[in-house]
Design a protein around this motif. Structure first.
Motif, PDB file in Angstrom:
ATOM      1  N   ALA A  42      -6.088  -7.173   3.843  1.00  0.00           N
ATOM      2  CA  ALA A  42      -6.358  -8.498   3.480  1.00  0.00           C
ATOM      3  C   ALA A  42      -6.004  -8.624   2.013  1.00  0.00           C
ATOM      4  O   ALA A  42      -5.405  -9.897   1.661  1.00  0.00           O
ATOM      5  CB  ALA A  42      -7.684  -8.894   3.713  1.00  0.00           C
ATOM      6  N   PHE A  43      -6.092  -7.729   1.053  1.00  0.00           N
ATOM      7  CA  PHE A  43      -5.624  -7.779  -0.297  1.00  0.00           C
ATOM      8  C   PHE A  43      -4.291  -7.795  -0.474  1.00  0.00           C
ATOM      9  O   PHE A  43      -3.531  -8.669  -1.146  1.00  0.00           O
ATOM     10  CB  PHE A  43      -6.364  -6.638  -1.103  1.00  0.00           C
ATOM     11  N   VAL A  44      -3.476  -7.147   0.421  1.00  0.00           N
ATOM     12  CA  VAL A  44      -1.969  -6.899   0.383  1.00  0.00           C
ATOM     13  C   VAL A  44      -1.323  -8.325   0.861  1.00  0.00           C
ATOM     14  O   VAL A  44      -0.287  -8.537   0.259  1.00  0.00           O
ATOM     15  CB  VAL A  44      -1.457  -5.772   1.103  1.00  0.00           C
ATOM     16  N   MET A  45      -2.043  -8.760   1.839  1.00  0.00           N
ATOM     17  CA  MET A  45      -1.568 -10.138   2.422  1.00  0.00           C
ATOM     18  C   MET A  45      -1.691 -11.092   1.304  1.00  0.00           C
ATOM     19  O   MET A  45      -0.942 -12.076   1.034  1.00  0.00           O
ATOM     20  CB  MET A  45      -2.381 -10.441   3.499  1.00  0.00           C
ATOM     21  N   ALA A  46      -2.989 -11.100   0.640  1.00  0.00           N
ATOM     22  CA  ALA A  46      -3.185 -11.974  -0.405  1.00  0.00           C
ATOM     23  C   ALA A  46      -2.194 -11.968  -1.379  1.00  0.00           C
ATOM     24  O   ALA A  46      -1.796 -13.026  -2.083  1.00  0.00           O
ATOM     25  CB  ALA A  46      -4.839 -11.995  -0.905  1.00  0.00           C
ATOM     26  N   TRP A  47      -1.897 -10.806  -1.881  1.00  0.00           N
ATOM     27  CA  TRP A  47      -1.013 -10.501  -3.021  1.00  0.00           C
ATOM     28  C   TRP A  47       0.462 -11.128  -2.648  1.00  0.00           C
ATOM     29  O   TRP A  47       1.230 -11.460  -3.332  1.00  0.00           O
ATOM     30  CB  TRP A  47      -1.050  -9.071  -3.253  1.00  0.00           C
ATOM     31  N   SER A  48       0.746 -10.791  -1.342  1.00  0.00           N
ATOM     32  CA  SER A  48       2.081 -11.183  -0.918  1.00  0.00           C
ATOM     33  C   SER A  48       2.171 -12.624  -0.827  1.00  0.00           C
ATOM     34  O   SER A  48       3.106 -13.285  -1.129  1.00  0.00           O
ATOM     35  CB  SER A  48       2.069 -10.793   0.640  1.00  0.00           C
ATOM     36  N   ALA A  49       0.983 -13.323  -0.536  1.00  0.00           N
ATOM     37  CA  ALA A  49       0.822 -14.885  -0.410  1.00  0.00           C
ATOM     38  C   ALA A  49       1.226 -15.204  -2.221  1.00  0.00           C
ATOM     39  O   ALA A  49       1.936 -16.254  -2.465  1.00  0.00           O
ATOM     40  CB  ALA A  49      -0.185 -15.254   0.028  1.00  0.00           C
ATOM     41  N   TYR A  50       0.540 -14.677  -3.115  1.00  0.00           N
ATOM     42  CA  TYR A  50       0.762 -15.134  -4.315  1.00  0.00           C
ATOM     43  C   TYR A  50       2.188 -14.853  -4.656  1.00  0.00           C
ATOM     44  O   TYR A  50       2.804 -15.562  -5.631  1.00  0.00           O
ATOM     45  CB  TYR A  50      -0.360 -13.937  -5.107  1.00  0.00           C
ATOM     46  N   GLY A  51       2.962 -13.831  -4.402  1.00  0.00           N
ATOM     47  CA  GLY A  51       4.078 -13.466  -4.787  1.00  0.00           C
ATOM     48  C   GLY A  51       4.911 -14.795  -4.058  1.00  0.00           C
ATOM     49  O   GLY A  51       6.007 -15.036  -4.789  1.00  0.00           O
ATOM     50  N   LEU A  52       4.745 -15.068  -2.979  1.00  0.00           N
ATOM     51  CA  LEU A  52       5.704 -16.339  -2.368  1.00  0.00           C
ATOM     52  C   LEU A  52       5.436 -17.448  -3.165  1.00  0.00           C
ATOM     53  O   LEU A  52       6.337 -18.280  -3.404  1.00  0.00           O
ATOM     54  CB  LEU A  52       4.910 -16.902  -0.935  1.00  0.00           C
ATOM     55  N   TRP A  85       2.689  -9.770  10.123  1.00  0.00           N
ATOM     56  CA  TRP A  85       2.527  -8.489  10.473  1.00  0.00           C
ATOM     57  C   TRP A  85       1.005  -8.043  10.397  1.00  0.00           C
ATOM     58  O   TRP A  85       0.353  -7.601  11.017  1.00  0.00           O
ATOM     59  CB  TRP A  85       3.292  -7.250  10.060  1.00  0.00           C
ATOM     60  N   GLY A  86       0.441  -8.621   9.213  1.00  0.00           N
ATOM     61  CA  GLY A  86      -0.981  -8.208   8.909  1.00  0.00           C
ATOM     62  C   GLY A  86      -1.787  -9.238   9.783  1.00  0.00           C
ATOM     63  O   GLY A  86      -2.961  -8.746  10.015  1.00  0.00           O
ATOM     64  N   LEU A  87      -1.345 -10.152  10.063  1.00  0.00           N
ATOM     65  CA  LEU A  87      -2.385 -11.099  10.870  1.00  0.00           C
ATOM     66  C   LEU A  87      -2.568 -10.346  12.121  1.00  0.00           C
ATOM     67  O   LEU A  87      -3.634 -10.440  12.706  1.00  0.00           O
ATOM     68  CB  LEU A  87      -1.652 -12.333  11.094  1.00  0.00           C
ATOM     69  N   TYR A  88      -1.569  -9.868  12.867  1.00  0.00           N
ATOM     70  CA  TYR A  88      -1.621  -9.314  14.075  1.00  0.00           C
ATOM     71  C   TYR A  88      -2.506  -8.077  13.863  1.00  0.00           C
ATOM     72  O   TYR A  88      -3.667  -7.709  14.677  1.00  0.00           O
ATOM     73  CB  TYR A  88      -0.101  -8.677  14.468  1.00  0.00           C
ATOM     74  N   LEU A  89      -2.294  -7.237  12.772  1.00  0.00           N
ATOM     75  CA  LEU A  89      -3.437  -6.093  12.544  1.00  0.00           C
ATOM     76  C   LEU A  89      -4.897  -6.420  12.427  1.00  0.00           C
ATOM     77  O   LEU A  89      -5.604  -5.788  12.649  1.00  0.00           O
ATOM     78  CB  LEU A  89      -2.677  -5.391  11.147  1.00  0.00           C
ATOM     79  N   GLY A 234      -4.346 -18.589  10.098  1.00  0.00           N
ATOM     80  CA  GLY A 234      -3.994 -17.693  10.833  1.00  0.00           C
ATOM     81  C   GLY A 234      -4.995 -16.481  11.079  1.00  0.00           C
ATOM     82  O   GLY A 234      -5.122 -16.012  12.287  1.00  0.00           O
ATOM     83  N   ILE A 235      -5.658 -16.204   9.859  1.00  0.00           N
ATOM     84  CA  ILE A 235      -6.944 -15.197  10.266  1.00  0.00           C
ATOM     85  C   ILE A 235      -7.908 -15.714  10.899  1.00  0.00           C
ATOM     86  O   ILE A 235      -8.533 -15.132  11.722  1.00  0.00           O
ATOM     87  CB  ILE A 235      -7.331 -14.808   8.741  1.00  0.00           C
ATOM     88  N   LEU A 236      -8.085 -17.119  10.841  1.00  0.00           N
ATOM     89  CA  LEU A 236      -9.240 -17.835  11.707  1.00  0.00           C
ATOM     90  C   LEU A 236      -8.915 -17.758  13.192  1.00  0.00           C
ATOM     91  O   LEU A 236      -9.693 -17.551  13.634  1.00  0.00           O
ATOM     92  CB  LEU A 236      -9.629 -18.948  10.957  1.00  0.00           C
ATOM     93  N   GLY A 237      -7.755 -18.321  13.257  1.00  0.00           N
ATOM     94  CA  GLY A 237      -7.137 -18.154  14.959  1.00  0.00           C
ATOM     95  C   GLY A 237      -7.365 -16.933  15.570  1.00  0.00           C
ATOM     96  O   GLY A 237      -7.810 -16.780  16.753  1.00  0.00           O
ATOM     97  N   VAL A 238      -7.064 -16.003  14.680  1.00  0.00           N
ATOM     98  CA  VAL A 238      -6.890 -14.441  15.471  1.00  0.00           C
ATOM     99  C   VAL A 238      -8.423 -14.246  15.786  1.00  0.00           C
ATOM    100  O   VAL A 238      -8.631 -13.566  16.665  1.00  0.00           O
ATOM    101  CB  VAL A 238      -6.228 -13.372  14.659  1.00  0.00           C
TER     102      VAL A 238
END
Length: 250
Positions: A42-52, A85-89, A234-238
């Protein structure tokens, strides 16, 4: 009556649980460290979102050298892949699916390879300035990633938590559809809420509209809300689809 290893003759193996392969006597489905890979994901996904959010504006900057421009494009593309990919995981993790440790390991190896390639590129291209801080952050990311892979190795306690048969969990297609719907709805809600919040903040703080400054600020907050809403949706849907599946099997 006791068995030859001085444990009660209940079929329990010394230092573990019968047939579970879980060391330290932890019962199946429990481990004090099983949450670490999921939190790190979750942290890596959030960090990637910050990068975007922080680097997307560079795409339209025509003054960037080609080496820097393509570096930014590659980083943004990998951030998007990392989030999807993280959402799937996360779906596998929420469903306690047995494939999660293996798929997480593949994902983490891909992230580590990208980090190494990125660092090598930065060191090789003269347009970038060496930064000890950036190097230390990359080393820490790789170290934590390797630790998570170690935690999820076969027959380890944390890996045993994810022992639910894959057939009981929603299919990959269902998880992807739920994630995409959540991303779309979350992005719309987040963008609208973010733009509205940005406009209110600009009004309250009297941000100058000279040259469109207040408008750019509102758009930036809206873009941030779009990214946050997309990831959260995405997280909520999964999570919802896996939660419903768990209820159905009880």
């Amino acid at each position: 009556m006791t068995s030859s290893n001085e444990q009660p003759a209940s079929g329990t193996l010394a230092g573990g649980v019968q047939g579970s392969g879980v060391p330290g006597g932890l019962p199946p489905g429990r481990s004090d460290l099983s949450f670490i890979p999921v939190v790190w994901l979750a942290f890596v996904m959030a960090w990637s979102a910050y990068g975007l959010v922080s680097a997307w504006w560079l795409v339209g900057n025509s003054g960037l050298p080609d080496t820097v421009f393509y570096f930014v494009l590659g980083a943004l593309a990998f951030d998007i892949i990392t989030i999807l990919w993280g959402l799937y995981l996360l779906g596998l993790a929420f469903g306690r699916s047995a494939p999660f440790p293996r798929h997480f390991t593949f994902w983490q190896i891909a992230v580590i390879v990208f980090l190494l390639a990125r660092q090598a590129y930065v060191l090789a291209v003269p347009e970038f300035v060496f930064s000890a801080r950036s190097l230390a952050i990359t080393a820490a990311e790789i170290g934590i990633g390797l630790f998570c892979i170690y935690l999820l190795r076969r027959d380890a306690g944390p890996a045993a938590v994810y022992a639910r048969p894959a057939a009981q969990a929603p299919s990959v297609f269902v998880s992807i559809v739920a994630a995409l719907l959540g991303i779309i709805l979350g992005a719309v809600v987040g963008a609208v809420a973010g733009f509205g919040l940005g406009a209110v903040i600009a009004e309250v703080t009297d941000i100058s509209c000279f040259g469109g400054g207040c408008g750019y600020f509102a758009v930036f907050i809206g873009l941030a809300g779009l990214v946050v809403g997309a990831i959260g949706g995405g997280i909520l849907g999964v999570w919802l689809v896996h939660r419903r599946s768990r209820k159905a099997t009880i």
